[in-house]
Design a protein around this motif. Structure first.
Motif, short mmCIF file in Angstrom:
data_model
loop_
_atom_site.label_atom_id
_atom_site.label_comp_id
_atom_site.label_asym_id
_atom_site.label_seq_id
_atom_site.Cartn_x
_atom_site.Cartn_y
_atom_site.Cartn_z
N GLU A 1 0.87 -1.18 -0.02
CA GLU A 1 -0.12 -0.07 -0.07
C GLU A 1 0.76 1.36 0.00
OE1 GLU A 1 -0.35 -2.40 2.08
OE2 GLU A 1 -2.59 -3.27 2.08
N HIS B 1 -2.75 -25.41 2.23
CA HIS B 1 -2.60 -25.18 3.82
C HIS B 1 -3.11 -26.37 4.52
CE1 HIS B 1 -1.64 -21.45 2.24
NE2 HIS B 1 -2.85 -20.89 2.54
N ILE C 1 -1.11 -13.20 7.98
CA ILE C 1 -2.36 -12.88 7.29
C ILE C 1 -2.39 -13.69 6.07
CG2 ILE C 1 -3.26 -10.95 5.84
CD1 ILE C 1 -3.60 -10.29 8.92
N CYS D 1 -5.13 -16.80 3.84
CA CYS D 1 -6.16 -18.18 4.10
C CYS D 1 -5.62 -18.97 5.31
CB CYS D 1 -6.17 -18.85 2.78
SG CYS D 1 -7.18 -18.19 1.75
N ASP E 1 2.74 -16.62 0.50
CA ASP E 1 3.67 -15.88 -0.60
C ASP E 1 3.26 -14.35 -0.94
OD1 ASP E 1 1.41 -16.96 -1.59
OD2 ASP E 1 2.59 -17.62 -3.57
N GLY E 2 2.12 -14.04 -0.90
CA GLY E 2 1.70 -12.89 -1.14
C GLY E 2 1.89 -11.92 -0.24
N THR E 3 1.93 -12.21 1.13
CA THR E 3 2.38 -11.40 2.25
C THR E 3 4.11 -11.28 2.18
OG1 THR E 3 0.53 -12.20 3.56
CG2 THR E 3 2.50 -11.12 4.75
N ASN F 1 1.64 -20.65 -2.56
CA ASN F 1 0.45 -21.14 -3.16
C ASN F 1 0.23 -20.40 -4.32
OD1 ASN F 1 -0.62 -18.91 -2.20
ND2 ASN F 1 -2.33 -19.93 -0.92
N ALA G 1 -0.70 -17.69 -5.33
CA ALA G 1 -1.72 -16.71 -5.29
C ALA G 1 -1.96 -15.96 -3.87
CB ALA G 1 -3.04 -17.60 -5.45
N ALA H 1 -4.25 -15.45 -2.05
CA ALA H 1 -5.48 -16.45 -2.11
C ALA H 1 -6.79 -15.79 -1.40
CB ALA H 1 -5.24 -17.74 -1.78
N MET H 2 -6.44 -15.24 -0.33
CA MET H 2 -7.43 -14.79 0.51
C MET H 2 -8.32 -13.75 -0.25
SD MET H 2 -8.88 -15.33 3.45
CE MET H 2 -8.59 -14.98 5.29
C1 LIG Z 1 -1.96 -4.03 5.24
C2 LIG Z 1 -3.12 -5.17 4.72
N1 LIG Z 1 -2.99 -4.90 3.44
C3 LIG Z 1 -4.13 -6.06 2.91
C4 LIG Z 1 -4.66 -6.80 3.70
C5 LIG Z 1 -5.94 -7.80 2.94
N2 LIG Z 1 -5.50 -9.30 3.02
C6 LIG Z 1 -5.96 -9.99 3.81
S1 LIG Z 1 -5.37 -11.54 3.47
C7 LIG Z 1 -4.49 -10.93 2.26
C8 LIG Z 1 -3.79 -12.12 1.07
C9 LIG Z 1 -2.35 -12.66 1.84
O1 LIG Z 1 -2.27 -13.54 0.81
P1 LIG Z 1 -1.07 -14.45 0.99
O2 LIG Z 1 -0.08 -14.17 1.92
O3 LIG Z 1 -0.52 -15.03 -0.50
O4 LIG Z 1 -1.76 -15.67 1.99
P2 LIG Z 1 -2.93 -16.82 1.23
O5 LIG Z 1 -4.10 -16.04 1.30
O6 LIG Z 1 -2.43 -17.10 -0.12
O7 LIG Z 1 -2.68 -17.96 2.05
C10 LIG Z 1 -4.69 -9.57 1.85
C11 LIG Z 1 -4.13 -8.64 1.07
C12 LIG Z 1 -4.48 -6.96 4.90
N3 LIG Z 1 -4.63 -7.61 5.79
N4 LIG Z 1 -3.54 -5.94 5.56
#
Ligand SMILES: Cc1ncc(C[n+]2csc(CCOP(=O)(O)OP(=O)(O)O)c2C)c(N)n1
Ligand code: SF4
Ligand code: SF4
Length: 1017
Positions: free
Chosen positions: A86, A443, A459, A461, A503-505, A531, A533, A535-536
């Motif tokens: 962000e 997971h 943070i 799924c 991986d997104g985080t 994964n 993606a 994903a969440m």
């Molecule tokens: C600072 C912030 N931005 C956005 C979000 C919204 N958010 C919740 S879960 C998530 C996705 C996380 O993706 P990943 O780490 O790949 O885990 P997965 O869902 O694939 O298991 C996001 C962007 C958040 N919680 N905090």
């Protein structure tokens, strides 16, 4: 009114310039920059747009809609560039305001739009402060879209961005409904250009996750430039060079005031209801404004009665900074002002500040979060509902000297709401639909920890591991994963923990968390759950390149020397492709790898590679990924229902199969995502079949349904008609609301659809509030008020009895059309003997719904006649139509199905079959003759006549005929070759699972009898 014969297309929402368009709140935000550029062009300006941000509910899907609308956006020079996170996205937006400094600038200015959810706003504090101080460009402007989740429906913490905006001295707007989304967005951009401020816009589920018809009349209307504000020399926009003290001076002394002047000139805050002798004032902003307007309607306060009471209502579009002149004008003559805000108060404090120095004899009392004696009045924590506001307002109004008739009316209505609220407080749903990992989710395996270890969540799924049997405790914000351990490790004898990190985080910010852990020297193993993606939030890709191999190199360069790459296909990762020293292991060896890691010193890492199952499904559907030909089945004759397969796989596709020999297991072939982790238990009842395809029964010839009679009557729209649609996420529930809304649009009727999806994609409950009316003004409040649903369409009984759904029902008003097909809940995975409590579910529905409600298994005919359970919901819709429960024509609904453009033939047939099931049950039954039996629809009336055991309901609450007892099974069992051994010797040769099965079926005496029958004892 009448059927809209003009061409209706999904592109219209972006291409049409005037009239009305039907769109979602998110699509309105996609249209917004295009509308701005159109306005600029009309003014002779050559501008462009730049959108950046990070996804997340309730702005979830903005990125997807922007991508989908790319061809439209390109025509307006609008570029969408998602941010890695962000604050970097916000920094890029900051850059968009600096175009004039570039010698090669090709445009007069760039409109910047940032988007993110509340936690993302919090992350951006530093950027917002800097960039807002620097200012926006004269022909650019910045709008900051903050998706707030006041109720933490899809967040780890409830949040409101108001204070973050105030802290950065950014004025912010708060639209009250989807109808204001574009208007306010345009106003925010204009205000930003005028004042030099970045301008925030707060959106929440009730405004942005709604669908409605929008009036475009004012889209090109110019805004008024204030005449009462003295613009300082050089204006307020960004410039360079720019001294930081001068920047701050501009911000502190001028910019906010310029925004206030702009708000005043354009009447952003305004009186919307007044009385000749007004004495009671109500102020509300955003959603709360629509809530209180609805509360007034529910209380029966018409314009006439409002005038008798002396009511005045103030609508606040800009909660901060609050324009002061309007407040004073509003307050003149009032005895009391009731200020309604969700979560912490913003307006209330400003109004108090504004009126503090007024004369005592003219200063009204202020009531809001606190009453006039400084006692807590409105809650800070929970979301406010129309029902709670109706009773709070009544409580205050009854203190006035009211006309006794009006007082009595208000008391009666408030008592009704209070009664409903009290009974709902006590209502506990017998079973709930808890979100869970999808079938075949990586997971399910990756979040396991070895006995004796524990993991921290993060943070994504995988957060859901917190409510599974995974020894996973506590969580952080996005990007802090594992770091709390840095503060615990020095003070505990506990030697090691695991930290889960998506991986997104990892890409967003989590790699820094790992750097912190390495720096601290703490013993921790990061499990990076690759994964492929994010994903969440809908399965987006990270906004850049990130492969598992790259991650190993990055980890290696952070100084981590113990790195494992775990995969179901280890051969895909030869040493040449991964960082030096990385060990590659098979997924099945994860436990051993983790046991090694927990003995290591310092930071170690496991990159667990397995694609998100939902993503796999999408890719397979589009032909982008191979669909394995192997299917897993369970032989019910062998299965003894021990539940080990659920334990091994944690998979929701391993479902209960109720048999006369007790509960066994079956694999739901429609939802199975084929990751084969259920095979790990080596259970003899599992069978794999290679090369098998699901047999889709050929649908019968449905062309012969023919003309169906029109329902005898249909509901009138004299008042709004409220439909609550519920079901399990990912099963097409939201399509129903979309179709109803489109059908209303086609007929020239007003609609408002609110989708409450939360963690819906993970098997959680989804609820759509659909409100239909002849007039737009009647349906501006998106939620159905407590006890005012006219129709409940529930594809799942568990969702039908959820608190959110039951709250909307009233047994004298609400008819239910309920799909009685049982869909297992995730509880069953954690508790193999879980009782689905069907009987209790039914008894809740009996009390909450009208007696002529229908319960019908729509899923079995959907599968049998149309080959897909996804048709269930539309069949339900057809059934409701035929029962005269929809205020729309069949023609409009069928046209809406066509406009929707997805599976048009199947959905049209599903609608017609649903109609047929209601109109001609005998013919419908005939159609199902060669398929599994369809249980004729039952009304609650008939259910009530037969209760409990008398009705032949078994423990799971299902109808049953007296089950075959052991005696009935004697011939079958008598032929069993191993039974005699069991009966005689305690079964030395008989496998224990088989013995238990037989003993459960027969009892030991019976076994002996069978053995004797066989003449072997
Ligand atoms: C600072 C912030 N931005 C956005 C979000 C919204 N958010 C919740 S879960 C998530 C996705 C996380 O993706 P990943 O780490 O790949 O885990 P997965 O869902 O694939 O298991 C996001 C962007 C958040 N919680 N905090
Ligand atoms: S969306 Fe993907 S990662 Fe999330 S629960 Fe489903 S399969 Fe697992
Ligand atoms: S193969 Fe087994 S574990 Fe995998 S998705 Fe199918 S049922 Fe679930």
């Amino acid at each position: 009114m009448g059927i809209n014969q003009g061409p209706i297309s999904l592109d219209q929402k972006y291409t049409q310039g005037t009239g009305h368009v039907f769109l979602t709140g998110i699509q309105a935000l996609v249209r917004l920059p295009m509308a701005q550029i159109r306005r600029d062009r009309a003014m002779g300006l050559n501008t462009a747009g730049f959108i950046s941000g990070y996804r997340g509910s309730p702005l979830g899907g903005y990125d997807q809609q922007l991508f989908a609308a790319r061809k439209h956006l390109e025509q307006y020079n609008i570029k969408f560039q998602p941010g890695v996170n962000e604050d970097l996205a916000a920094t890029a937006i900051w850059g968009s305001q600096q175009l004039s400094l570039s010698p090669g600038a090709q445009y007069d200015g760039v409109v910047g739009i940032w988007y993110g959810k509340g936690p993302g706003v919090d992350r951006c504090g530093d950027v917002f402060r800097h960039a807002n101080t620097a200012g926006s460009a004269k022909n650019g402007g910045v709008l900051v879209l903050a998706g707030d989740d006041h109720g933490a429906k899809s967040s780890t913490v409830p949040h409101q961005s108001d204070h973050a905006f105030i802290s950065a001295l950014m004025p912010y707007l708060y639209p009250s409904s989807i109808h204001e989304m574009i208007e306010m967005g345009l106003l925010g951009i204009a205000m930003s250009r005028y004042s030099g401020c970045w301008v925030g816009m707060k959106v929440i589920t009730e405004t942005v996750e709604t669908t409605a018809e929008i009036d475009l009349t004012d889209e090109m209307k110019p805004f008024i430039i204030p005449s009462d504000f003295e613009m300082p020399a050089g204006g307020l926009n960004m410039r360079w060079p720019d001294d930081r003290y001068l920047q701050d001076l501009r911000l502190q002394d001028h910019k906010g005031y310029a925004a206030i002047a702009f708000a005043r000139a354009n009447k952003i805050n305004r009186i919307t209801m007044d009385s000749p002798n007004a004495r009671y004032g109500i102020m509300a902003s955003g959603k709360s404004y629509e809530d209180i307007r609805q509360a007034l309607r529910e209380l029966g306060i018409t314009d006439d009665i409002a005038a008798k009471i002396g009511l005045r209502l103030y609508k606040i579009g800009m909660p901060w900074p609050l324009e002061p002149e309007g407040v004073r004008q509003f307050a003149v003559g009032l005895e009391e002002i009731f200020i309604i805000e969700e979560r912490r108060e913003i307006v209330e404090n400003q109004v108090k500040q504004e009126l503090f120095n007024w004369r005592d004899d003219v200063r009204p009392r202020i009531v809001g979060k606190m009453d006039d004696h400084d006692k807590r009045f409105l809650t800070f924590a929970a979301e406010l509902s129309v029902a709670s506001l109706a009773s709070s307002l009544t409580e205050r109004l009854l203190r006035l000297n009211l006309n006794p008739e009006i007082a009595e009316m208000l008391r009666a209505k408030a008592d009704w709401f209070n009664g409903r609220q009290a009974s709902q407080m006590q209502a506990v749903a017998p079973v709930t639909r808890t979100p869970y990992f999808c079938s075949g989710c990586p997971h399910n395996t990756s979040t396991k920890v070895p006995e004796g270890s524990r993991a921290f969540a993060g943070i994504g799924c995988h957060f859901m591991a917190l409510w599974m049997d995974r020894n996973t405790e506590t969580y952080t914000h996005m990007g802090g994963e594992g770091v709390p351990w840095v503060g615990v490790a020095p003070f505990t004898k506990e030697k090691h923990v695991f930290a889960n990190l998506g991986d997104g985080t990892y890409f967003h910010s989590g790699s820094l968390a790992i750097r912190q852990a390495v720096a601290s020297g703490a013993n921790i193993t990061y499990k990076i759950l690759y994964n492929d993606a994010t994903a969440m939030t809908g399965g987006q890709h990270v906004d850049g390149e990130l492969s598992p191999q790259q991650i190993t190199f990055q980890l290696h360069s952070e100084g981590i020397r113990e790195i494992y790459l775990v995969s179901e296909n280890p051969h895909l990762y030869p040493p040449s492709d991964i960082a030096p020293g990385v060990k590659v292991a098979h997924r099945d060896d994860l436990d051993a790898v983790m046991k090694t890691c927990r003995e290591l010193k310092g930071t170690s890492a496991i990159v667990f590679v397995q694609t998100c199952a939902a993503e796999k499904r999408r890719r397979r559907k589009r032909g982008l990924m191979e669909d394995p030909a192997r299917r897993v089945l369970i032989n019910p004759a062998v299965c003894e229902g021990c539940g080990d397969c659920s334990v091994q796989s944690n998979c929701i596709s391993v479902e209960p199969l109720e048999t006369e020999l007790g509960r066994k297991r079956t694999i739901n072939q429609s939802t199975c995502n084929k990751d084969y982790s259920c095979l790990k238990g080596f259970c003899p009842s599992f069978v794999t079949v290679d090369g098998a395809k699901l047999r889709h029964r050929a649908p019968p010839d449905l062309g012969s349904i023919g003309e169906l009679p029109e329902p005898a009557s249909s509901p009138s729209l004299d008042r709004p008609y409220n439909i609550a649609v519920g079901g399990v996420g990912g099963t097409g529930v939201l399509t129903i609301g979309a179709l109803l809304g489109m059908a209303a649009h086609i007929e020239g009727k007003a609609s408002m659809i609110l989708d409450m999806s939360g963690l819906a994609q993970k098997g959680g409950a989804v609820l759509s509030h659909v409100r239909l009316s002849e007039h737009t003004a009647d349906v501006t409040c998106s939620r159905i008020v407590t006890g005012t649903a006219d129709l409940v369409l529930a594809a799942d009984e568990v969702v039908a009895v959820s608190k959110d759904m039951v709250t909307l029902c009233e047994s004298a008003r609400t008819t239910g059309i309920i799909n009685s097909h049982v869909i297992p809940t995730a509880d069953f995975i954690l508790n193999r003997d879980f009782n689905f409590q069907t009987r209790k579910l039914n008894s809740v529905l009996e009390t909450e719904l009208k007696k002529d409600s229908s319960f019908f298994d729509f899923t079995t005919p959907a599968e049998a006649l149309l080959g897909d359970s996804i048709a269930t919901n539309i069949m339900m819709l057809g059934y409701a139509y035929q029962r005269g429960l929809l205020p729309l024509s069949a023609k409009a609904i069928e046209q809406a199905i066509e406009v929707n453009g997805v599976s048009i033939k199947m959905n049209t047939q599903a609608f017609q079959l649903g109609r047929l099931a209601a109109a001609d049950p005998a013919r419908f039954k005939e159609m199902m003759k060669d398929h599994d039996a369809v249980v004729p629809a039952k009304t609650l009336d008939s259910r009530c006549r037969r209760s409990g055991e008398d009705a032949g309901l078994d423990d799971a609450g299902r109808d049953h005929h007296p089950s075959r007892g052991p005696a009935d099974r004697l011939p079958e069992l008598a032929s069993c070759k191993t039974l005699p051994q069991a009966g005689r010797s305690g079964a030395r040769r008989c496998r224990p699972w088989r013995l238990r099965r037989c003993a459960a079926a027969c009892g030991r005496d019976q076994l002996r009898k069978i053995a004797r029958l066989q003449g072997r004892v």
